[in-house]
Enzyme design. Structure first.
Site, PDB file in Angstrom:
ATOM      1  CE1 TYR A  32      -3.933  -2.138   0.499  1.00  0.00           C
ATOM      2  CE2 TYR A  32      -2.605  -3.242   2.165  1.00  0.00           C
ATOM      3  CZ  TYR A  32      -3.719  -3.204   1.354  1.00  0.00           C
ATOM      4  OH  TYR A  32      -4.620  -4.234   1.385  1.00  0.00           O
ATOM      5  CG  HIS A  84      -6.914   4.856   1.180  1.00  0.00           C
ATOM      6  ND1 HIS A  84      -7.683   5.989   1.290  1.00  0.00           N
ATOM      7  CD2 HIS A  84      -7.671   3.858   1.731  1.00  0.00           C
ATOM      8  CE1 HIS A  84      -8.833   5.692   1.865  1.00  0.00           C
ATOM      9  NE2 HIS A  84      -8.849   4.410   2.145  1.00  0.00           N
ATOM     10  CG  ASN A 118     -11.813   0.849   6.037  1.00  0.00           C
ATOM     11  OD1 ASN A 118     -11.408   1.914   5.581  1.00  0.00           O
ATOM     12  ND2 ASN A 118     -12.377  -0.074   5.290  1.00  0.00           N
ATOM     13  CG  ASN A 132     -15.365   3.403   5.342  1.00  0.00           C
ATOM     14  OD1 ASN A 132     -16.397   3.995   5.644  1.00  0.00           O
ATOM     15  ND2 ASN A 132     -15.312   2.528   4.359  1.00  0.00           N
TER      16      ASN A 132
END
EC number: 3.1.1.29
Length: 191
Positions: free
Chosen positions: A17, A22, A70, A116
Protein backbone atom coordinates in the site's frame (compact mmCIF):
# COMPACT_ATOMS: atom_id res chain seq x y z
CA UNK A 1 3.55 22.25 30.45
CA UNK A 2 0.91 22.14 27.70
CA UNK A 3 -0.15 18.78 26.36
CA UNK A 4 1.19 17.98 22.89
CA UNK A 5 -0.74 18.25 19.67
CA UNK A 6 -1.43 14.89 18.06
CA UNK A 7 -0.84 14.75 14.30
CA UNK A 8 -2.08 11.55 12.64
CA UNK A 9 -1.28 10.51 9.09
CA UNK A 10 -3.81 8.00 7.79
CA UNK A 11 -2.82 5.11 5.56
CA UNK A 12 -2.56 1.35 5.32
CA UNK A 13 0.46 -0.57 6.63
CA UNK A 14 2.71 -2.68 4.42
CA UNK A 15 4.70 -2.32 1.23
CA UNK A 16 1.72 -3.26 -0.95
CA UNK A 17 0.00 0.00 0.00
CA UNK A 18 3.01 2.30 0.37
CA UNK A 19 2.52 4.15 -2.94
CA UNK A 20 -1.27 4.15 -3.10
CA UNK A 21 -3.52 7.19 -3.11
CA UNK A 22 -4.92 6.17 0.28
CA UNK A 23 -1.44 6.48 1.83
CA UNK A 24 -0.69 10.17 1.27
CA UNK A 25 -1.33 10.72 4.99
CA UNK A 26 1.51 8.31 5.82
CA UNK A 27 3.75 10.00 3.24
CA UNK A 28 3.22 13.39 4.89
CA UNK A 29 3.72 11.94 8.38
CA UNK A 30 7.08 10.55 7.20
CA UNK A 31 8.09 14.02 5.99
CA UNK A 32 7.10 15.61 9.29
CA UNK A 33 9.13 13.01 11.20
CA UNK A 34 12.14 13.76 8.98
CA UNK A 35 11.71 17.48 9.64
CA UNK A 36 11.72 16.70 13.36
CA UNK A 37 14.92 14.69 12.89
CA UNK A 38 13.33 11.57 14.38
CA UNK A 39 12.36 8.06 13.38
CA UNK A 40 9.10 6.31 14.16
CA UNK A 41 8.98 3.85 17.03
CA UNK A 42 6.21 1.61 18.31
CA UNK A 43 3.87 3.01 20.94
CA UNK A 44 3.07 -0.05 23.03
CA UNK A 45 -0.26 1.09 24.45
CA UNK A 46 -1.83 2.00 21.12
CA UNK A 47 0.03 -0.11 18.57
CA UNK A 48 0.69 2.95 16.39
CA UNK A 49 4.11 4.19 15.35
CA UNK A 50 4.99 7.59 16.79
CA UNK A 51 7.57 10.34 16.75
CA UNK A 52 7.54 13.01 19.44
CA UNK A 53 9.35 16.31 19.52
CA UNK A 54 8.87 19.88 18.38
CA UNK A 55 7.37 21.17 15.18
CA UNK A 56 6.52 24.79 14.38
CA UNK A 57 7.43 25.71 17.96
CA UNK A 58 5.00 23.27 19.59
CA UNK A 59 5.28 19.93 21.34
CA UNK A 60 3.91 17.41 18.84
CA UNK A 61 3.35 13.67 18.57
CA UNK A 62 3.17 12.48 14.95
CA UNK A 63 1.51 9.08 14.57
CA UNK A 64 0.89 6.46 11.91
CA UNK A 65 -1.68 3.83 12.90
CA UNK A 66 -0.37 0.36 12.08
CA UNK A 67 -3.81 -1.13 11.49
CA UNK A 68 -5.83 -0.88 8.30
CA UNK A 69 -7.26 2.51 7.40
CA UNK A 70 -10.85 1.57 8.25
CA UNK A 71 -9.77 0.68 11.82
CA UNK A 72 -7.54 3.73 12.45
CA UNK A 73 -9.63 4.90 15.40
CA UNK A 74 -8.67 1.75 17.27
CA UNK A 75 -5.18 3.23 17.69
CA UNK A 76 -5.92 6.97 17.51
CA UNK A 77 -8.37 6.80 20.44
CA UNK A 78 -5.85 5.25 22.86
CA UNK A 79 -3.14 7.70 21.71
CA UNK A 80 -5.40 10.68 22.38
CA UNK A 81 -6.24 9.29 25.80
CA UNK A 82 -2.61 8.48 26.68
CA UNK A 83 -1.42 12.01 25.80
CA UNK A 84 -4.61 13.70 27.14
CA UNK A 85 -5.22 15.38 23.78
CA UNK A 86 -8.77 16.68 23.18
CA UNK A 87 -10.24 16.32 19.66
CA UNK A 88 -9.62 20.00 18.83
CA UNK A 89 -5.86 19.45 19.31
CA UNK A 90 -5.75 16.51 16.91
CA UNK A 91 -4.79 17.00 13.26
CA UNK A 92 -5.61 14.16 10.85
CA UNK A 93 -3.88 14.13 7.45
CA UNK A 94 -5.77 12.17 4.81
CA UNK A 95 -6.57 11.64 1.14
CA UNK A 96 -9.76 13.24 -0.22
CA UNK A 97 -11.65 12.09 -3.33
CA UNK A 98 -13.71 15.29 -3.37
CA UNK A 99 -10.71 17.52 -4.02
CA UNK A 100 -8.87 17.78 -7.33
CA UNK A 101 -5.54 15.97 -7.42
CA UNK A 102 -2.92 17.98 -5.52
CA UNK A 103 -5.29 20.49 -3.89
CA UNK A 104 -4.80 20.91 -0.15
CA UNK A 105 -7.48 22.17 2.20
CA UNK A 106 -7.67 22.65 5.97
CA UNK A 107 -10.80 22.34 8.08
CA UNK A 108 -12.15 21.33 11.46
CA UNK A 109 -15.08 19.00 11.95
CA UNK A 110 -17.70 18.17 9.37
CA UNK A 111 -18.64 14.92 7.71
CA UNK A 112 -16.38 12.11 6.66
CA UNK A 113 -17.30 12.20 2.96
CA UNK A 114 -17.43 8.41 2.82
CA UNK A 115 -13.87 8.13 4.21
CA UNK A 116 -13.97 5.13 6.52
CA UNK A 117 -10.67 6.04 8.18
CA UNK A 118 -12.13 9.39 9.25
CA UNK A 119 -15.32 7.68 10.38
CA UNK A 120 -13.28 5.29 12.54
CA UNK A 121 -11.36 8.19 14.12
CA UNK A 122 -14.58 10.14 14.75
CA UNK A 123 -16.18 7.12 16.41
CA UNK A 124 -13.14 6.45 18.60
CA UNK A 125 -12.90 10.08 19.73
CA UNK A 126 -16.66 10.47 20.14
CA UNK A 127 -16.32 13.68 18.12
CA UNK A 128 -15.87 14.94 14.57
CA UNK A 129 -14.34 18.17 15.84
CA UNK A 130 -10.72 17.43 15.01
CA UNK A 131 -8.61 19.37 12.50
CA UNK A 132 -7.97 17.95 9.06
CA UNK A 133 -5.40 18.37 6.35
CA UNK A 134 -7.22 17.16 3.23
CA UNK A 135 -5.08 16.14 0.25
CA UNK A 136 -6.91 15.88 -3.05
CA UNK A 137 -6.52 12.68 -5.02
CA UNK A 138 -9.34 13.42 -7.48
CA UNK A 139 -12.28 11.30 -8.52
CA UNK A 140 -11.90 7.91 -10.20
CA UNK A 141 -12.30 7.97 -13.97
CA UNK A 142 -15.55 6.77 -15.52
CA UNK A 143 -17.44 4.29 -13.40
CA UNK A 144 -14.43 2.97 -11.52
CA UNK A 145 -15.19 1.97 -7.95
CA UNK A 146 -13.83 4.62 -5.55
CA UNK A 147 -12.82 1.91 -3.05
CA UNK A 148 -10.60 0.31 -5.69
CA UNK A 149 -9.31 3.67 -6.94
CA UNK A 150 -7.93 4.76 -3.54
CA UNK A 151 -6.01 1.48 -3.23
CA UNK A 152 -4.28 1.89 -6.59
CA UNK A 153 -0.83 3.38 -7.03
CA UNK A 154 -0.65 6.88 -8.43
CA UNK A 155 -0.32 7.06 -12.22
CA UNK A 156 3.16 7.81 -13.59
CA UNK A 157 2.09 11.39 -14.36
CA UNK A 158 0.70 11.88 -10.83
CA UNK A 159 3.71 10.17 -9.25
CA UNK A 160 5.99 12.94 -10.55
CA UNK A 161 3.94 15.50 -8.56
CA UNK A 162 3.40 13.50 -5.35
CA UNK A 163 6.66 14.57 -3.60
CA UNK A 164 5.85 18.27 -4.12
CA UNK A 165 2.24 17.79 -3.00
CA UNK A 166 3.37 15.97 0.14
CA UNK A 167 5.89 18.73 0.92
CA UNK A 168 3.10 21.30 0.54
CA UNK A 169 0.82 19.25 2.81
CA UNK A 170 3.61 19.06 5.41
CA UNK A 171 4.05 22.84 5.11
CA UNK A 172 0.28 23.27 5.53
CA UNK A 173 0.37 21.08 8.65
CA UNK A 174 3.15 23.19 10.14
CA UNK A 175 1.22 26.39 9.38
CA UNK A 176 -1.84 24.90 11.06
CA UNK A 177 0.25 24.09 14.14
CA UNK A 178 1.94 27.50 14.20
CA UNK A 179 -0.92 29.85 13.28
CA UNK A 180 -4.16 28.05 14.04
CA UNK A 181 -6.94 27.17 11.63
CA UNK A 182 -8.20 30.41 10.12
CA UNK A 183 -4.84 32.12 9.47
CA UNK A 184 -3.45 28.85 8.08
CA UNK A 185 -6.51 28.44 5.84
CA UNK A 186 -6.02 31.96 4.50
CA UNK A 187 -2.50 31.06 3.41
CA UNK A 188 -2.95 27.47 2.28
CA UNK A 189 -6.20 27.99 0.39
CA UNK A 190 -4.49 30.72 -1.67
CA UNK A 191 -1.91 28.21 -3.01
Amino acid sequence: MAEPLLVVGLGNPGDNYARTRHNVGFMVADLLAARMGSKFKAHKRSGAEIVSGRLAGRSVVVAKPRCYMNESGRQVGPLAKFYSVPPGDIIVIHDDLDLDFGRIRLKIGGGEGGHNGLRSVSNALGSKDFQRVRIGIGRPPGRKDPAAFVLENFTSTERADVPTICEQAADATELLIELGLEPAQNRVHAW
